[in-house]
Enzyme design. Structure first.
Site, PDB file in Angstrom:
ATOM      1  N   ASP A  32      15.648   3.688 -39.545  1.00 26.84           N
ATOM      2  CA  ASP A  32      14.765   3.891 -40.673  1.00 26.84           C
ATOM      3  C   ASP A  32      15.635   3.749 -41.926  1.00 26.84           C
ATOM      4  O   ASP A  32      16.833   4.042 -41.876  1.00 26.84           O
ATOM      5  CB  ASP A  32      14.140   5.284 -40.592  1.00 26.84           C
ATOM      6  CG  ASP A  32      13.194   5.553 -41.736  1.00 26.84           C
ATOM      7  OD1 ASP A  32      12.340   4.689 -41.997  1.00 26.84           O
ATOM      8  OD2 ASP A  32      13.301   6.616 -42.370  1.00 26.84           O
ATOM      9  N   CYS A  34      22.883  22.330  -0.402  1.00 25.24           N
ATOM     10  CA  CYS A  34      22.308  23.593  -0.887  1.00 25.24           C
ATOM     11  C   CYS A  34      21.392  23.330  -2.079  1.00 25.24           C
ATOM     12  O   CYS A  34      20.305  23.906  -2.184  1.00 25.24           O
ATOM     13  CB  CYS A  34      23.410  24.566  -1.303  1.00 25.24           C
ATOM     14  SG  CYS A  34      24.585  24.974  -0.006  1.00 25.24           S
ATOM     15  N   ASP A  40      14.893  10.570 -39.297  1.00 27.02           N
ATOM     16  CA  ASP A  40      15.175  11.937 -39.749  1.00 27.02           C
ATOM     17  C   ASP A  40      14.699  12.998 -38.778  1.00 27.02           C
ATOM     18  O   ASP A  40      14.920  14.180 -38.984  1.00 27.02           O
ATOM     19  CB  ASP A  40      14.582  12.188 -41.140  1.00 27.02           C
ATOM     20  CG  ASP A  40      13.065  12.062 -41.164  1.00 27.02           C
ATOM     21  OD1 ASP A  40      12.457  12.011 -40.082  1.00 27.02           O
ATOM     22  OD2 ASP A  40      12.499  12.007 -42.266  1.00 27.02           O
ATOM     23  N   CYS A  63     -15.873  20.340 -25.474  1.00 29.35           N
ATOM     24  CA  CYS A  63     -14.489  20.257 -25.005  1.00 29.35           C
ATOM     25  C   CYS A  63     -14.411  20.621 -23.520  1.00 29.35           C
ATOM     26  O   CYS A  63     -13.722  19.964 -22.732  1.00 29.35           O
ATOM     27  CB  CYS A  63     -13.589  21.207 -25.803  1.00 29.35           C
ATOM     28  SG  CYS A  63     -13.550  20.896 -27.575  1.00 29.35           S
ATOM     29  N   CYS A 120      27.286  23.340  -1.845  1.00 33.07           N
ATOM     30  CA  CYS A 120      27.376  21.882  -1.792  1.00 33.07           C
ATOM     31  C   CYS A 120      26.052  21.256  -2.202  1.00 33.07           C
ATOM     32  O   CYS A 120      25.079  21.953  -2.500  1.00 33.07           O
ATOM     33  CB  CYS A 120      27.766  21.414  -0.390  1.00 33.07           C
ATOM     34  SG  CYS A 120      26.463  21.715   0.837  1.00 33.07           S
ATOM     35  N   ASP A 159       9.649  10.632 -38.591  1.00 35.78           N
ATOM     36  CA  ASP A 159       9.683   9.491 -37.670  1.00 35.78           C
ATOM     37  C   ASP A 159       9.425   9.904 -36.226  1.00 35.78           C
ATOM     38  O   ASP A 159       9.767   9.163 -35.304  1.00 35.78           O
ATOM     39  CB  ASP A 159      11.056   8.802 -37.764  1.00 35.78           C
ATOM     40  CG  ASP A 159      11.326   8.257 -39.154  1.00 35.78           C
ATOM     41  OD1 ASP A 159      10.424   7.611 -39.705  1.00 35.78           O
ATOM     42  OD2 ASP A 159      12.414   8.501 -39.684  1.00 35.78           O
ATOM     43  N   CYS A 195     -15.144  24.182 -28.115  1.00 34.22           N
ATOM     44  CA  CYS A 195     -16.595  24.242 -27.939  1.00 34.22           C
ATOM     45  C   CYS A 195     -16.970  23.788 -26.531  1.00 34.22           C
ATOM     46  O   CYS A 195     -16.110  23.375 -25.739  1.00 34.22           O
ATOM     47  CB  CYS A 195     -17.302  23.363 -28.969  1.00 34.22           C
ATOM     48  SG  CYS A 195     -16.900  21.614 -28.795  1.00 34.22           S
TER      49      CYS A 195
END
Length: 846
Positions: free
Chosen positions: A532, A103, A733, A36, A100, A737, A33
């Site tokens: 966890d 470069c 997991d 925003c 090298c 998390d 909108c």
């Protein structure tokens, strides 16, 4: 007249100011909108150096004019801090012509200057540039032009969005072609150089010029020319091209060194200087030999990706219209039914439609024990069916398969940089110009202070190749040439990426997917690993162990269980699923819950069969009616046994409690003990009550327990542990998390099969075993140890060898041999990483 001049001056100043300003369009995501638009526009306008901002909701673009001091990253960060996002894209480019570290620096600088480029990583070992950019603001055309202007070439896209089998063939062909070209150049160079060496032996040892001095001088010049200007043409063109673009690289040094040596040949006819044209050919021959060995070693360093790609099946047996046919793997489509016989590779990711068998998943997980698969189980493409006949329904094909994602992640890691490399990059940026300056000053020093420099050279007279009796001009030239060819930015450029290539490849072979070089460096310094609980330390498949009825007033035991299970039908939590499974196993009929609602960290509520039913923690009951019905002692006893107690309220009255326990993973205690042996502390974060959490922690010997943490509170707990212990790794997991994984210094996602969230973490453990965390830390420490060794050798070599060349103690040929050896050494040292056993199990280490 005066007024017109003032206007013209003002217009000129305005024009200059406009030319100095930069323009950029940002594709802003999330605006809905006018409010925003206003929010984004105000935020960007406040950035110092931004002159003009126009945000358009219809096009979802922010058009900016700003001072060159403002970076693209700064603008993107500003937009994201306002709660919106900026669309970005990335591309991998194959770069030709780099030799090298200098470069690498020039290609990075050229690409980084392009408006719309966010960041660039150029890797010498893989010869690729990874570019993160703003789509629409720039693209492949601009990248090609910038690289070409810098004196290099974009050979094409190096993205891995192709079939794994095709990618494997391309990599093999590319590696073989590079080695074949390097070998051919080396052999041709030595065909001429060997003649030069044989011709020089009588002169070196007996002072005989065969057949005479004039013929020998001419012969050296003629034999050196094809070595320098035919097989050495690529080195010369690279060195000269770099100079024409205003910078210098390794090939520039070789060009200057061999060029100066070669010119002594014609000069010997007119000036008092020795003929070193033959030496120029020797320098180039050793240089090309070093390039060949380097290409071979780099090929070994990158073989992990080729091995992964080659694991894929080439064909598949597909059932179509009731008939089994064999098709190329590229022809397999999602939904096809694949027939996999014992001993065959499973062609692609899928779900078992019929049959049961043991499947060897070691290629994906590093786990040698086969895994039993039955109907409904997921299988990974390229794993091997060992026993029974399986029919598998394809769910992912081509670039979307688990194997293709792994390869992409490994290549992505190899395209990143380790933070310690920033120092090497800073040195590389000025290295070659400094060496050229030192070489020129060395030449001048011999001419201006001949006695002093000759005295320094005489101190090295004990070395058989040092001849202080040569005339001053000859000493000046050979010392200058030695400085040119002995300096080695190649070793600096290869020190880190080769070790990273081998380390990330080893990780993939052990089921450890590392996203970036930064993760490798950070992981070695982890002071505490936070786990966890559910699904990480435990299996994540809890079961009901106890069911206590507190009141049967007007309601039976089975009814209480049925009501509780009916509420949990709407829950996705493992504890809720355990209650549902327990009720169904008891043969109870469940009701349809109405108005289901989950209260985060406390429990669930729904209307079931005209009753308001709550199922949840002690905290929930206390908030609803504050009455535990005198069950505190029984609750504590169950919790002290490591069980989670779920209380059941029906119409506001406590009716019963269910104790649910999750079994520990078999290797949890072992992995945590191994972490302690590495000097790493451990912690566990859980939403469980304190007593249950401490009971589980005691069983696995966890150091620190943080219990009763709501999901949104995990990030704050991670921050607190960071303040206390420093560098922190969080193991979860990878999905639920995600905020904690992001907050931790290193996020480690752990899971099994194709459902792992590879994109969600710094490190992903394909195998669900916690010992993978230990292996990841061991791999990190071993890889970083190699990186440090390589960087030390690269710096030590240059610090020692350049001064020796300045004082005339290094013959130009020996200088070139030493230079080539330094590059080869760091690559071969990186390959020695393969011998390191990162497995923490002493039984497997025997």
């Amino acid at each position: 007249m005066l007024l017109r001049e003032v206007k013209e001056i003002g217009m000129a100043e305005t024009k200059i100011a406009t030319e100095e300003r930069k323009h950029l369009d940002l594709q802003v995501e999330g605006m809905t909108c006018a409010s925003c638009v206003n929010h984004v526009q105000k935020a960007l306008s406040r950035v110092e150096g931004v002159d003009d901002v126009n945000v358009n909701l219809a096009t979802e673009k922010a058009s900016l004019w700003f001072d060159p001091s403002v970076t693209t990253n700064e603008l993107i960060k500003t937009v994201r801090e306002t709660g919106y996002d900026v669309a970005t894209d990335s591309i991998d480019l194959a770069i030709g012509g780099m030799t090298c570290a200098a470069c690498v620096a020039h290609v990075e600088k050229a690409l980084g200057k392009i408006p719309g480029v966010i960041d660039v990583n150029v890797n010498l070992a893989t010869e690729k540039a990874s570019v993160n950019y703003l789509p629409g603001a720039t693209g492949l055309t601009e990248f090609r032009a910038a690289v070409a202007q810098a004196g290099y070439e974009v050979l094409g896209r190096a993205d891995t969005d192709v079939e794994p089998a095709e990618r494997a063939r391309d990599l093999d062909d590319e590696a073989e072609q590079k080695m074949a070209v390097a070998r051919r150049r080396m052999l041709i160079a030595w065909a001429f150089t060997a003649v030069i060496i044989l011709w020089m032996i009588p002169d070196m040892f007996f002072g005989i010029h065969w057949p005479n001095m004039m013929v020998m001088h001419v012969g050296m010049i003629v034999l050196a020319m094809p070595v320098l200007f035919w097989v050495g043409r690529k080195t010369y063109s690279s060195g000269i091209r770099a100079a024409l673009h205003g910078y210098a690289n390794m090939d520039t040094l070789i060009t200057l060194g061999t060029g100066a040596s070669f010119l002594t040949g014609p000069a010997a006819f007119f000036a008092p200087v020795a003929n070193y044209a033959g030496v120029a050919a020797m320098i180039m021959a050793f240089h090309l030999t070093g390039r060949y060995i380097e290409e071979s070693a780099k090929g070994r360093a990158s073989q992990a990706i080729r091995k992964l790609l080659e694991l894929g099946a080439k064909t598949a047996h597909v059932e179509r219209d009731g008939i089994e046919i064999e098709v190329p793997i590229e022809a397999v489509e999602v939904g096809d039914i694949l027939i996999v016989r014992p001993g065959d590779k499973i062609p692609t990711d899928g779900i078992v439609a019929s049959g049961e068998s043991a499947v060897d998943e070691s290629m994906a997980t590093g786990e040698s024990m086969p895994v039993t698969k039955g109907v409904g189980d997921e299988v990974i493409g390229a794993t091997v069916n060992q026993e029974g006949l399986l029919k598998v329904q394809a769910t992912r094909v081509g670039k979307d398969t688990f194997l293709a994602q792994v390869v992409k992640l490994v290549e992505q890691a190899q395209g990143t940089k380790v933070p310690i490399q920033a120092f090497a990059d800073g040195v590389t940026a000025v290295f070659v110009p400094i060496i050229i300056t030192i070489a020129v000053l060395t030449f001048l020093a011999y001419l201006v202070f001949p006695d002093t420099m000759r005295t320094l050279t005489q101190f090295g007279g004990f070395l058989p190749w040092v001849d202080p009796t040569l005339n001053t001009l000859t000493l000046a030239i050979i010392s200058m040439v030695a400085v040119f060819v002995i300096a080695c930015p190649c070793a600096l450029g290869l020190a880190t990426p080769t070790a990273l290539m081998v380390g990330s490849g080893m990780g993939a072979e052990h089921g450890i997917l590392i996203r970036s070089g930064a993760a490798i460096q950070t992981l070695k310094d982890v002071g505490i690993v936070i786990f966890d609980k559910t699904g990480t330390i435990t299996k994540g498949k809890p079961g009901v162990t106890d069911f206590v009825v507190t009141s049967e007033d007007g309601i039976t035991r089975d009814q209480i269980l049925a009501l509780a299970a009916s509420v949990e039908v709407g829950s996705e939590h493992p504890l809720g699923r355990a209650i549902v499974d327990h009720a169904r196993a008891a043969g109870l009929s469940l009701f349809e819950p109405m108005g289901f609602r989950a209260v985060r960290g406390k429990g669930v509520i729904a209307f079931v069969d005209d009753h308001e039913v709550w199922v949840g923690s002690r905290r929930m009951v206390q908030e609803v009616n504050g009455n535990l019905g005198g069950m505190e002692a029984e609750i504590e006893e169950l919790e002290n046994g490591g069980k989670t107690v779920m209380l059941v309220l029906v119409d506001g009255n406590l009716k019963g409690m269910l104790a649910v326990a999750d079994t520990l993973k078999e290797d949890s205690a072992t992995a945590i003990a191994q972490l302690h042996r590495l000097g790493v502390r451990t912690a566990m974060i859980t939403g469980d009550n304190q007593r249950t959490a401490e009971a589980i922690a005691r069983r696995v010997n966890i150091d620190h327990v943080v219990a009763e943490v709501l999901p949104e509170g995990k990030v704050d707990e991670v921050k607190r542990l960071q303040e206390r212990y420093g560098t922190v790794a969080f193991v979860g997991d990878g999905i639920n998390d995600a905020p904690a994984l992001t907050q931790a210094n290193v996020g480690i996602a752990i899971g099994t099969g194709t459902d792992i969230a590879i994109e969600a973490s710094d490190v992903t453990l394909v195998r669900g075993a916690l010992t993978g965390v230990v292996e990841a830390i061991n791999l990190s420490r071993a890889t970083f140890r190699k990186i440090r060794q390589n960087l030390f050798w690269a710096f030590f070599y240059n610090v020692i060898m350049v001064p020796l060349a300045v004082v005339g103690w290094m013959h130009p040929v020996l200088a070139e041999i030493a230079m080539a050896t330094s590059s080869i050494t760091v690559v071969m040292n990186a390959n020695l990483l393969r011998r390191v056993n990162i497995n923490p199990d002493p039984l497997e280490n025997r």
